[in-house]
Design an enzyme around this catalytic site. Structure first.
Site, PDB file in Angstrom:
ATOM      1  N   LYS A 244     -70.158 -72.556  89.287  1.00 31.97           N
ATOM      2  CA  LYS A 244     -71.297 -73.377  88.813  1.00 31.97           C
ATOM      3  C   LYS A 244     -71.486 -74.592  89.708  1.00 31.97           C
ATOM      4  O   LYS A 244     -72.605 -74.939  90.083  1.00 31.97           O
ATOM      5  CB  LYS A 244     -71.057 -73.811  87.363  1.00 31.97           C
ATOM      6  CG  LYS A 244     -71.107 -72.675  86.362  1.00 31.97           C
ATOM      7  CD  LYS A 244     -72.515 -72.117  86.253  1.00 31.97           C
ATOM      8  CE  LYS A 244     -72.590 -70.865  85.423  1.00 31.97           C
ATOM      9  NZ  LYS A 244     -73.883 -70.204  85.454  1.00 31.97           N
TER      10      LYS A 244
ATOM     11  N   SER B  80     -72.863 -75.909  83.600  1.00 30.47           N
ATOM     12  CA  SER B  80     -71.928 -75.963  82.480  1.00 30.47           C
ATOM     13  C   SER B  80     -71.129 -77.250  82.508  1.00 30.47           C
ATOM     14  O   SER B  80     -70.855 -77.797  83.591  1.00 30.47           O
ATOM     15  CB  SER B  80     -70.990 -74.763  82.618  1.00 30.47           C
ATOM     16  OG  SER B  80     -69.867 -74.929  81.797  1.00 30.47           O
TER      17      SER B  80
ATOM     18  N   TYR C 223     -64.667 -69.970  87.296  1.00 27.38           N
ATOM     19  CA  TYR C 223     -66.011 -69.970  86.706  1.00 27.38           C
ATOM     20  C   TYR C 223     -66.703 -71.316  86.951  1.00 27.38           C
ATOM     21  O   TYR C 223     -67.843 -71.374  87.420  1.00 27.38           O
ATOM     22  CB  TYR C 223     -65.907 -69.661  85.203  1.00 27.38           C
ATOM     23  CG  TYR C 223     -67.180 -69.944  84.452  1.00 27.38           C
ATOM     24  CD1 TYR C 223     -68.308 -69.148  84.628  1.00 27.38           C
ATOM     25  CD2 TYR C 223     -67.269 -71.037  83.580  1.00 27.38           C
ATOM     26  CE1 TYR C 223     -69.483 -69.428  83.948  1.00 27.38           C
ATOM     27  CE2 TYR C 223     -68.431 -71.319  82.891  1.00 27.38           C
ATOM     28  CZ  TYR C 223     -69.540 -70.514  83.085  1.00 27.38           C
ATOM     29  OH  TYR C 223     -70.702 -70.801  82.421  1.00 27.38           O
TER      30      TYR C 223
HETATM   31  P1  NAD Z   1     -74.973 -64.006  78.520  1.00 28.85           P
HETATM   32  O1  NAD Z   1     -73.902 -63.219  79.160  1.00 28.85           O
HETATM   33  O2  NAD Z   1     -75.288 -63.755  77.093  1.00 28.85           O
HETATM   34  O3  NAD Z   1     -76.327 -63.903  79.356  1.00 28.85           O
HETATM   35  C1  NAD Z   1     -76.340 -63.735  80.754  1.00 28.85           C
HETATM   36  C2  NAD Z   1     -77.271 -62.577  81.038  1.00 28.85           C
HETATM   37  O4  NAD Z   1     -77.341 -62.392  82.459  1.00 28.85           O
HETATM   38  C3  NAD Z   1     -76.780 -61.267  80.431  1.00 28.85           C
HETATM   39  O5  NAD Z   1     -77.864 -60.680  79.718  1.00 28.85           O
HETATM   40  C4  NAD Z   1     -76.397 -60.409  81.639  1.00 28.85           C
HETATM   41  O6  NAD Z   1     -76.647 -59.052  81.413  1.00 28.85           O
HETATM   42  C5  NAD Z   1     -77.274 -60.997  82.729  1.00 28.85           C
HETATM   43  N1  NAD Z   1     -76.738 -60.902  84.103  1.00 28.85           N
HETATM   44  C6  NAD Z   1     -75.509 -61.258  84.556  1.00 28.85           C
HETATM   45  N2  NAD Z   1     -75.440 -61.042  85.875  1.00 28.85           N
HETATM   46  C7  NAD Z   1     -76.635 -60.570  86.277  1.00 28.85           C
HETATM   47  C8  NAD Z   1     -77.175 -60.176  87.531  1.00 28.85           C
HETATM   48  N3  NAD Z   1     -76.445 -60.201  88.637  1.00 28.85           N
HETATM   49  N4  NAD Z   1     -78.456 -59.749  87.572  1.00 28.85           N
HETATM   50  C9  NAD Z   1     -79.202 -59.696  86.440  1.00 28.85           C
HETATM   51  N5  NAD Z   1     -78.740 -60.047  85.231  1.00 28.85           N
HETATM   52  C10 NAD Z   1     -77.476 -60.485  85.146  1.00 28.85           C
HETATM   53  O7  NAD Z   1     -74.597 -65.556  78.729  1.00 28.85           O
HETATM   54  P2  NAD Z   1     -75.264 -66.844  78.088  1.00 28.85           P
HETATM   55  O8  NAD Z   1     -74.294 -67.408  77.114  1.00 28.85           O
HETATM   56  O9  NAD Z   1     -76.650 -66.553  77.676  1.00 28.85           O
HETATM   57  O10 NAD Z   1     -75.256 -67.782  79.357  1.00 28.85           O
HETATM   58  C11 NAD Z   1     -76.384 -67.901  80.212  1.00 28.85           C
HETATM   59  C12 NAD Z   1     -75.988 -68.777  81.382  1.00 28.85           C
HETATM   60  O11 NAD Z   1     -75.518 -70.040  80.889  1.00 28.85           O
HETATM   61  C13 NAD Z   1     -74.853 -68.211  82.226  1.00 28.85           C
HETATM   62  O12 NAD Z   1     -75.134 -68.486  83.583  1.00 28.85           O
HETATM   63  C14 NAD Z   1     -73.637 -68.980  81.762  1.00 28.85           C
HETATM   64  O13 NAD Z   1     -72.685 -69.098  82.772  1.00 28.85           O
HETATM   65  C15 NAD Z   1     -74.249 -70.326  81.420  1.00 28.85           C
HETATM   66  N6  NAD Z   1     -73.481 -71.073  80.416  1.00 28.85           N
HETATM   67  C16 NAD Z   1     -73.175 -70.491  79.217  1.00 28.85           C
HETATM   68  C17 NAD Z   1     -72.430 -71.208  78.273  1.00 28.85           C
HETATM   69  C18 NAD Z   1     -72.038 -70.570  76.957  1.00 28.85           C
HETATM   70  O14 NAD Z   1     -71.102 -71.077  76.308  1.00 28.85           O
HETATM   71  N7  NAD Z   1     -72.701 -69.520  76.490  1.00 28.85           N
HETATM   72  C19 NAD Z   1     -71.998 -72.505  78.534  1.00 28.85           C
HETATM   73  C20 NAD Z   1     -72.349 -73.072  79.771  1.00 28.85           C
HETATM   74  C21 NAD Z   1     -73.093 -72.344  80.693  1.00 28.85           C
END
Ligand code: NAD
Ligand code: UDP
Length: 336
Positions: free
Chosen positions: A152, A124, A148
């Site tokens: 990362k 991120s 958070y």
């Molecule tokens: P999201 O919450 O929609 O998707 C994450 C998925 O991981 C969810 O379906 C959740 O059920 C699953 N999950 C969480 N912990 C788990 C575990 N221990 N075992 C199995 N499944 C698990 O989030 P997203 O927006 O799709 O983000 C995906 C990744 O990208 C994350 O790691 C997030 O930190 C990173 N990220 C997101 C953003 C954003 O703005 N959306 C920005 C930067 C980084």
């Protein structure tokens, strides 16, 4: 390739699954559904026209991971699974270190044990922290301002050390900026649970009549219209970025961190105006105090992704809002 998506039913993982499946890759998903819903799998199958093997399970479950990696002859893992609320990470840090860092370590160990050494990690832009200069390039100092972001950065560091200790690993950490928008079908999108923290899902709930107005967190920043500016990126562009990273890890060894952003910053009011145009509605808004911990502005230098991955974001802000609105309309129809 045979690819395992951890967290593949979440927002970014599900959109990436559509792109990878369309490119002919075999996609396998593990998700514990802590922030997603099983119906997304049905939507994915109707978009891709394929049956996608799905495991409801946790990335901290080492035996399950090893079984999946072996059974499906996985060649690369894209590790989306993680918790992403900045606010919750401050009130419950252990939950975040356990899930995001602990979960990554269990995954990496399972991959090592089964000799799967290609990994793309969802990092991120929060790893950068207070801007020393803008746009952030990948060499910008790393000093996350919240738990958070620290989870990362820790995973990035673990992966970098691992790649130095074993030269067989191919690892790309993708530093996402602000993903918004939805799949062009309107069948999948961002589905936050409870009251959303982020701007776009909040706007969606206002337009859907679930929340009365948008709270604008500060209009007195030193930005073009006083509101916060961010580098919003269409989730389908982000998905394409993963496909490009996949080609890269297939051919190169080592560790790399790459920004996925557009290089353009838009204000809260820019997003509101574009969404008003998409939905043909006025979005009521109330200006509030600045949100604690918010930066006035940040955006990406996106050159490394172009040079290294041959990837560049293509979709504009209007297309991000149009697709989000299409998904909202679909949800509203289903709720009737
Ligand atoms: P999201 O919450 O929609 O998707 C994450 C998925 O991981 C969810 O379906 C959740 O059920 C699953 N999950 C969480 N912990 C788990 C575990 N221990 N075992 C199995 N499944 C698990 O989030 P997203 O927006 O799709 O983000 C995906 C990744 O990208 C994350 O790691 C997030 O930190 C990173 N990220 C997101 C953003 C954003 O703005 N959306 C920005 C930067 C980084
Ligand atoms: N924002 C806002 N109202 C909201 C949510 C966010 O005014 O309900 C602002 C926030 O202050 C920031 C921008 O919108 O300037 C993007 O916030 P978001 O939480 O989506 O992303 P992040 O700050 O994590 O990059």
């Amino acid at each position: 390739m045979n690819i395992l998506l951890t967290g593949g039913l979440g927002f970014i993982g599900s959109h990436t699954a559509t792109v990878l499946a369309a490119e002919g890759h075999e996609v396998v998903i593990i998700d514990n559904l802590c922030n997603s819903q099983r119906q997304t799998l049905d939507s994915l199958e109707s978009i891709t026209g394929k049956e996608l093997p799905f495991y409801e399970g946790d990335v901290r479950d080492a035996p399950l991971l090893k079984e999946i990696l072996q059974k499906h002859h996985i060649e690369c893992v894209i590790h989306f699974a993680g918790l992403k609320s900045v606010a919750e990470s401050g009130t419950d840090p252990l939950k975040y270190f356990d899930n995001n860092v602990g979960g990554s370590i269990v995954l990496i160990e399972a991959m090592q044990a089964t000799n799967v050494k290609k990994l793309i990690f969802s990092s991120s832009a929060t790893v950068y922290g207070e801007p020393q200069y803008l746009p952030y390039d990948e060499d910008h100092p790393l000093a996350p301002m919240n738990v958070y972001g620290r989870t990362k950065l820790q995973v990035e560091e673990i992966l970098q050390d691992l790649s130095k200790s074993d030269l067989d690993w191919s690892i790309v950490c993708l530093r996402y900026f602000n993903p918004i928008g939805a799949h062009e079908s309107g069948l999948i999108g961002e589905l936050p649970q409870g009251i959303p923290n982020n701007l776009m899902p909040y706007i969606c709930q206002v337009v859907s009549g679930k929340l009365p107005h948008l709270n604008v967190f500060g209009d007195d920043y030193d930005t073009k219209d006083g509101t916060g500016e961010r580098d919003y990126i269409h989730v389908m562009d982000l998905a394409d970025g993963h496909a490009a990273a996949l080609e890269f890890v297939d051919k190169h060894k080592g560790w790399e961190a790459v920004n996925l952003g557009t290089g353009i910053a838009y204000s809260v009011y820019d997003l509101v105006s574009a969404f008003e145009k998409s939905s043909n509605q006025t979005i009521p808004k109330v200006v509030k105090e600045r949100r604690i911990g918010d930066l006035p502005i940040y955006y990406a230098k996106a050159d490394k992704a172009l040079v290294m991955l041959g990837w560049k974001a293509k979709r504009d802000l209007q297309s991000m809002c149009d697709s989000s609105w299409k998904y909202q309309e679909q949800l509203l129809k289903l709720a009737k």
